[in-house]
Design an enzyme around this catalytic site. Structure first.
Site, mmCIF file in Angstrom:
data_model
loop_
_atom_site.group_PDB
_atom_site.id
_atom_site.type_symbol
_atom_site.label_atom_id
_atom_site.label_comp_id
_atom_site.label_asym_id
_atom_site.label_seq_id
_atom_site.Cartn_x
_atom_site.Cartn_y
_atom_site.Cartn_z
ATOM 1 N N GLY A 7 -4.297 1.487 10.435
ATOM 2 C CA GLY A 7 -5.036 1.216 9.064
ATOM 3 C C GLY A 7 -5.050 -0.081 8.863
ATOM 4 O O GLY A 7 -3.851 -0.779 8.326
ATOM 5 N N ASP A 32 -7.849 0.909 13.672
ATOM 6 C CA ASP A 32 -8.501 1.566 12.197
ATOM 7 C C ASP A 32 -9.622 2.442 12.806
ATOM 8 O O ASP A 32 -10.267 2.299 14.013
ATOM 9 C CB ASP A 32 -9.210 0.400 11.644
ATOM 10 C CG ASP A 32 -9.242 0.820 10.032
ATOM 11 O OD1 ASP A 32 -8.563 0.574 9.266
ATOM 12 O OD2 ASP A 32 -10.306 1.627 9.700
ATOM 13 N N ARG A 87 -1.297 8.247 -7.663
ATOM 14 C CA ARG A 87 -0.798 8.179 -6.057
ATOM 15 C C ARG A 87 -0.514 9.503 -5.411
ATOM 16 O O ARG A 87 -0.967 10.046 -4.448
ATOM 17 C CB ARG A 87 0.640 7.488 -5.737
ATOM 18 C CG ARG A 87 0.451 6.053 -6.043
ATOM 19 C CD ARG A 87 1.532 5.400 -6.022
ATOM 20 N NE ARG A 87 1.764 3.990 -6.576
ATOM 21 C CZ ARG A 87 1.637 3.368 -7.708
ATOM 22 N NH1 ARG A 87 1.754 4.161 -8.523
ATOM 23 N NH2 ARG A 87 1.508 2.458 -7.936
ATOM 24 N N ASN A 94 -4.355 12.429 2.417
ATOM 25 C CA ASN A 94 -3.604 11.679 3.216
ATOM 26 C C ASN A 94 -2.816 12.433 4.109
ATOM 27 O O ASN A 94 -2.367 11.831 5.353
ATOM 28 C CB ASN A 94 -3.060 10.605 2.305
ATOM 29 C CG ASN A 94 -4.148 9.530 1.921
ATOM 30 O OD1 ASN A 94 -5.039 9.413 2.611
ATOM 31 N ND2 ASN A 94 -3.570 8.619 0.966
ATOM 32 N N ASN A 119 0.213 6.240 0.560
ATOM 33 C CA ASN A 119 0.660 7.025 -0.691
ATOM 34 C C ASN A 119 -0.014 8.522 -0.740
ATOM 35 O O ASN A 119 -0.959 8.723 0.032
ATOM 36 C CB ASN A 119 0.039 6.524 -1.833
ATOM 37 C CG ASN A 119 0.843 5.280 -2.560
ATOM 38 O OD1 ASN A 119 2.196 5.501 -2.397
ATOM 39 N ND2 ASN A 119 0.324 3.964 -2.889
ATOM 40 N N HIS A 173 7.942 6.259 -5.612
ATOM 41 C CA HIS A 173 7.296 4.884 -5.762
ATOM 42 C C HIS A 173 5.992 5.582 -6.840
ATOM 43 O O HIS A 173 5.434 6.386 -6.529
ATOM 44 C CB HIS A 173 6.593 4.643 -4.411
ATOM 45 C CG HIS A 173 5.373 3.442 -4.571
ATOM 46 N ND1 HIS A 173 5.597 2.490 -5.400
ATOM 47 C CD2 HIS A 173 4.438 3.416 -4.167
ATOM 48 C CE1 HIS A 173 4.465 1.573 -5.449
ATOM 49 N NE2 HIS A 173 3.564 2.420 -4.788
HETATM 50 P P1 NAD Z 1 -7.885 0.484 2.205
HETATM 51 O O1 NAD Z 1 -9.023 1.653 2.083
HETATM 52 O O2 NAD Z 1 -8.256 -0.715 2.104
HETATM 53 O O3 NAD Z 1 -7.393 0.794 4.145
HETATM 54 C C1 NAD Z 1 -7.283 2.182 4.692
HETATM 55 C C2 NAD Z 1 -7.567 1.827 6.015
HETATM 56 O O4 NAD Z 1 -7.113 3.077 6.460
HETATM 57 C C3 NAD Z 1 -9.252 1.840 5.884
HETATM 58 O O5 NAD Z 1 -9.636 0.687 6.614
HETATM 59 C C4 NAD Z 1 -9.604 3.154 6.723
HETATM 60 O O6 NAD Z 1 -10.665 3.206 7.460
HETATM 61 C C5 NAD Z 1 -8.344 3.289 7.511
HETATM 62 N N1 NAD Z 1 -7.821 4.605 8.080
HETATM 63 C C6 NAD Z 1 -8.310 6.012 7.480
HETATM 64 N N2 NAD Z 1 -8.087 6.990 8.374
HETATM 65 C C7 NAD Z 1 -7.524 6.512 9.437
HETATM 66 C C8 NAD Z 1 -7.143 7.004 10.804
HETATM 67 N N3 NAD Z 1 -7.091 8.372 10.749
HETATM 68 N N4 NAD Z 1 -6.737 6.340 11.733
HETATM 69 C C9 NAD Z 1 -6.717 4.639 11.394
HETATM 70 N N5 NAD Z 1 -7.059 4.153 10.293
HETATM 71 C C10 NAD Z 1 -7.588 5.086 9.393
HETATM 72 O O7 NAD Z 1 -6.665 1.025 1.656
HETATM 73 P P2 NAD Z 1 -5.549 0.011 1.332
HETATM 74 O O8 NAD Z 1 -5.691 -0.602 -0.064
HETATM 75 O O9 NAD Z 1 -5.098 -0.846 2.562
HETATM 76 O O10 NAD Z 1 -4.420 1.054 1.149
HETATM 77 C C11 NAD Z 1 -3.867 1.896 2.254
HETATM 78 C C12 NAD Z 1 -2.483 2.876 1.676
HETATM 79 O O11 NAD Z 1 -1.621 2.246 1.305
HETATM 80 C C13 NAD Z 1 -3.197 3.807 0.656
HETATM 81 O O12 NAD Z 1 -2.815 5.112 0.637
HETATM 82 C C14 NAD Z 1 -2.652 3.175 -0.478
HETATM 83 O O13 NAD Z 1 -2.421 3.838 -1.765
HETATM 84 C C15 NAD Z 1 -1.355 2.750 -0.024
HETATM 85 N N6 NAD Z 1 -0.591 1.410 -0.859
HETATM 86 C C16 NAD Z 1 0.787 1.829 -0.523
HETATM 87 C C17 NAD Z 1 1.729 1.158 -1.246
HETATM 88 C C18 NAD Z 1 3.226 1.118 -1.383
HETATM 89 O O14 NAD Z 1 3.892 0.676 -1.911
HETATM 90 N N7 NAD Z 1 3.737 2.225 -0.604
HETATM 91 C C19 NAD Z 1 1.206 -0.170 -1.757
HETATM 92 C C20 NAD Z 1 -0.135 -0.254 -1.599
HETATM 93 C C21 NAD Z 1 -0.932 0.482 -0.935
#
Ligand code: NAD
Length: 312
Positions: A7, A32, A87, A94, A119, A173
């Protein structure tokens, strides 16, 4: 060291950019599901590598099937939340994405550590631990980001440099983050002692609001958070790979008598080739109780994840 990032949206790409400056990494694999996206992120980052003449190998794929023998797999793939969403609202979508990714990667990467970012991170890290049946290699990023926000808010509230502030969060979180006030030290001095000797005051309610709500503000203006996550998550990776033993707010599997199964919940812990010991025993009783409440909330979300995997 070979690290794969699954991702490369906002968080994954920012993390990949941060990791090229880590000299212990030889190979970075970007994946990705959007055709061509990992390829262009790779090109963009390569131009940065060329500036410094750095020799890291970067691979890019549209499919997890090509990821083999990674030392660490970092999962940021999935749907990100909108400012109005929790989340926990991402659990159903997810968990299916994470399930497919683990199915695809597990056998091809038998020795890998897994760092889960997607998340709801604690419930999904729990799911990955159960799917792999090896919880020792699975780390959720837990409340590591909340901890950095807590430190920022304390430093501003009492007007001291960030480097003076030591503080941790735990729990879940998101909604059920637990601000561990008993861990707060300013220049090594417990917070209450610092406040009485300096005559300063701290607005705990304001700090709690900041920690819980700043991400929604960032998401509404910027689409999502990325720079803070990229830096703090790269530290988790570094502390594991280099076996530093630094204490971080990551989520690991923990069993409480109040919950029928172990769940990933954050209790700040030493991070290295093995995880632990954590600081549970030095927390006060109210903080411990709040962490158990957070774990109960995580368990409920984890059950939603399991249920969604059974539905078509
Ligand atoms: P984003 O939409 O910019 O990126 C997510 C990417 O995942 C996309 O490019 C999408 O094409 C790709 N994707 C989806 N399914 C896939 C698969 N099966 N295989 C490969 N790639 C795939 O989102 P983001 O802002 O980068 O956030 C990503 C995740 O991280 C979200 O769930 C967000 O809530 C989470 N996040 C968590 C924290 C934390 O503290 N844990 C902080 C920020 C974001």
């Amino acid at each position: 060291v070979h690290i794969a990032i699954i991702g490369v949206g906002r968080v994954g790409a920012a993390l990949a950019f941060r990791l090229i400056f880590e000299p212990y990494i030889d190979e970075l694999t970007l994946v990705d599901i959007i055709p061509g996206l990992a390829g262009v992120v790779k090109e963009d980052i390569y131009h940065g590598l060329a500036t410094y003449g750095l020799d890291m190998r970067i691979n890019s794929y549209d499919d997890c099937r090509h990821v083999e023998n990674a030392d660490m797999i970092v999962i940021t793939a999935g749907v990100a939340r909108k400012p109005s969403e929790s989340r926990r609202d991402l659990a159903e979508k997810n968990s299916k994405i994470i399930y497919d990714i683990i199915e695809c990667l597990a056998d091809r990467n038998p020795k890998a550590w897994y760092v889960i970012i997607t998340n709801p991170v604690d419930a999904l890290a729990t799911l990955v631990s159960k799917l792999l049946g090896d919880s020792k290699r699975v780390i959720g990023t837990g409340t590591s980001l909340d901890t950095t926000r807590f430190r920022c808010a304390i430093s501003r509230s009492i007007g001291v440099p960030l480097s003076y502030v030591e503080a941790y969060t735990g729990g879940e979180h998101g909604e059920h983050v637990v601000l561990l006030w008993s861990t707060v030290h300013i220049c090594g001095m417990p917070l209450d002692e610092y406040l009485s000797s300096s005559g300063k005051q701290i607005d705990k309610k304001d700090i709690t609001n900041y920690v819980k709500n700043i991400s929604s503000k960032i998401i509404s203006m910027q689409g999502g958070t990325m720079w803070g996550p990229a830096i703090v998550f790269s530290e988790i990776i570094k502390n594991i790979i280099l076996n530093t033993g630094r204490i971080m707010s990551v989520s690991t599997l923990r069993k409480f008598k109040e919950i029928s199964e172990p769940v990933h919940v954050t209790i700040p812990t030493k991070v290295g080739w093995s995880i632990g010991p954590d600081i549970w025993n030095i927390l006060d009783r109210r903080e411990q109780e709040e962490i158990v409440r957070a774990a109960e909330a995580i368990y409920k979300t984890y059950m939603i994840c399991l249920k969604s995997l059974k539905s078509p």
